[in-house]
Design a protein around this motif. Structure first.
Motif, mmCIF file in Angstrom:
data_model
loop_
_atom_site.group_PDB
_atom_site.id
_atom_site.type_symbol
_atom_site.label_atom_id
_atom_site.label_comp_id
_atom_site.label_asym_id
_atom_site.label_seq_id
_atom_site.Cartn_x
_atom_site.Cartn_y
_atom_site.Cartn_z
ATOM 1 N N ARG A 172 47.687 12.998 -107.375
ATOM 2 C CA ARG A 172 48.572 14.152 -107.437
ATOM 3 C C ARG A 172 49.836 13.900 -106.632
ATOM 4 O O ARG A 172 49.802 13.298 -105.573
ATOM 5 N N GLU A 214 52.477 15.705 -104.367
ATOM 6 C CA GLU A 214 52.507 16.945 -103.599
ATOM 7 C C GLU A 214 53.721 16.976 -102.682
ATOM 8 O O GLU A 214 54.212 15.939 -102.242
ATOM 9 N N ASN A 215 54.198 18.192 -102.416
ATOM 10 C CA ASN A 215 55.302 18.400 -101.491
ATOM 11 C C ASN A 215 54.754 18.772 -100.131
ATOM 12 O O ASN A 215 53.694 19.389 -100.013
ATOM 13 N N SER A 216 55.508 18.431 -99.113
ATOM 14 C CA SER A 216 55.143 18.747 -97.743
ATOM 15 C C SER A 216 56.405 19.143 -96.992
ATOM 16 O O SER A 216 57.463 18.535 -97.198
ATOM 17 N N ARG A 234 51.314 20.564 -96.366
ATOM 18 C CA ARG A 234 51.415 20.735 -97.814
ATOM 19 C C ARG A 234 51.877 22.118 -98.251
ATOM 20 O O ARG A 234 51.444 23.131 -97.724
ATOM 21 N N ARG A 242 51.838 25.063 -100.869
ATOM 22 C CA ARG A 242 50.896 25.643 -101.827
ATOM 23 C C ARG A 242 51.637 26.112 -103.068
ATOM 24 O O ARG A 242 52.830 26.438 -103.018
ATOM 25 N N GLN A 258 47.452 9.122 -101.941
ATOM 26 C CA GLN A 258 48.367 10.235 -102.143
ATOM 27 C C GLN A 258 49.794 9.761 -102.376
ATOM 28 O O GLN A 258 50.159 8.653 -102.002
ATOM 29 N N LYS A 306 53.301 11.762 -101.629
ATOM 30 C CA LYS A 306 53.902 12.983 -101.094
ATOM 31 C C LYS A 306 55.417 12.855 -101.068
ATOM 32 O O LYS A 306 55.949 11.766 -100.860
#
Length: 162
Positions: A6, A8-10, A43, A45, A91, A93
């Motif tokens: 996946r 994902e943004n952080s 992370r 949501r 991951q 990110k």
């Protein structure tokens, strides 16, 4: 067979007090890192803006309210390309680093709630920007944070280099 990874943004907070930055302190016993440091944040949501994620994550990790400021830089992290490849969670990110102001004081003895904090998180510390190069800090590019904050032409996209 390829595993699906996946994206994902952080959101991460750069919280300053004169020449010091607020860091999270961790103790890792699984991947051989020992004591290491990072900026507060985490992370995003689904349905949450980056600023909302930053506020929530700081509330969880440092027990304080923050006000997000300007975006300082963006970094990608592709786990399989770094020294910890093959360990932990694979991951990819995209990390957004924001200058942030403390809205409430932090407690020196604050201990993050284990149900919401990162594994191994042990506490908080203020570290001199000049001493970041001596720390086991991730991303390692943060060792140059003082230079980044003071440069008019600082790189805003760090890519996956640190």
């Amino acid at each position: 067979m390829t595993s699906e990874v996946r994206l994902e943004n952080s959101a991460k907070a750069v919280i300053l007090d004169r020449d010091k930055v607020l860091l999270l302190r961790y103790l890792d016993r699984k991947m051989g890192l020992g004591v290491w440091y990072s900026l507060p944040g985490g992370r995003q949501r689904f349905g949450e803006t980056l600023e909302e994620a930053l506020v929530r994550e700081c509330r969880e990790e440092i027990g304080a309210e923050v006000t997000p400021g300007r975006l300082l830089f963006v970094r990608e992290y592709i786990h399989s390309r770094h020294e910890l490849a093959g360990t932990g969670r694979d991951q990819h990110k995209v990390e957004f680093y924001f200058l942030a102001e403390l809205g409430t004081e932090i407690s020196a003895d604050y201990v993050a709630d284990e149900s919401v904090s990162d594994e191994g998180q042990q506490g908080l510390c203020w570290c001199s920007l000049a001493n970041l190069h001596d720390l086991n800090i991730f991303p390692t590019g943060l060792r140059q944070l003082g230079n980044t904050l003071n440069a008019d032409d600082a790189e805003t996209y760090w890519g996956d280099t640190y």
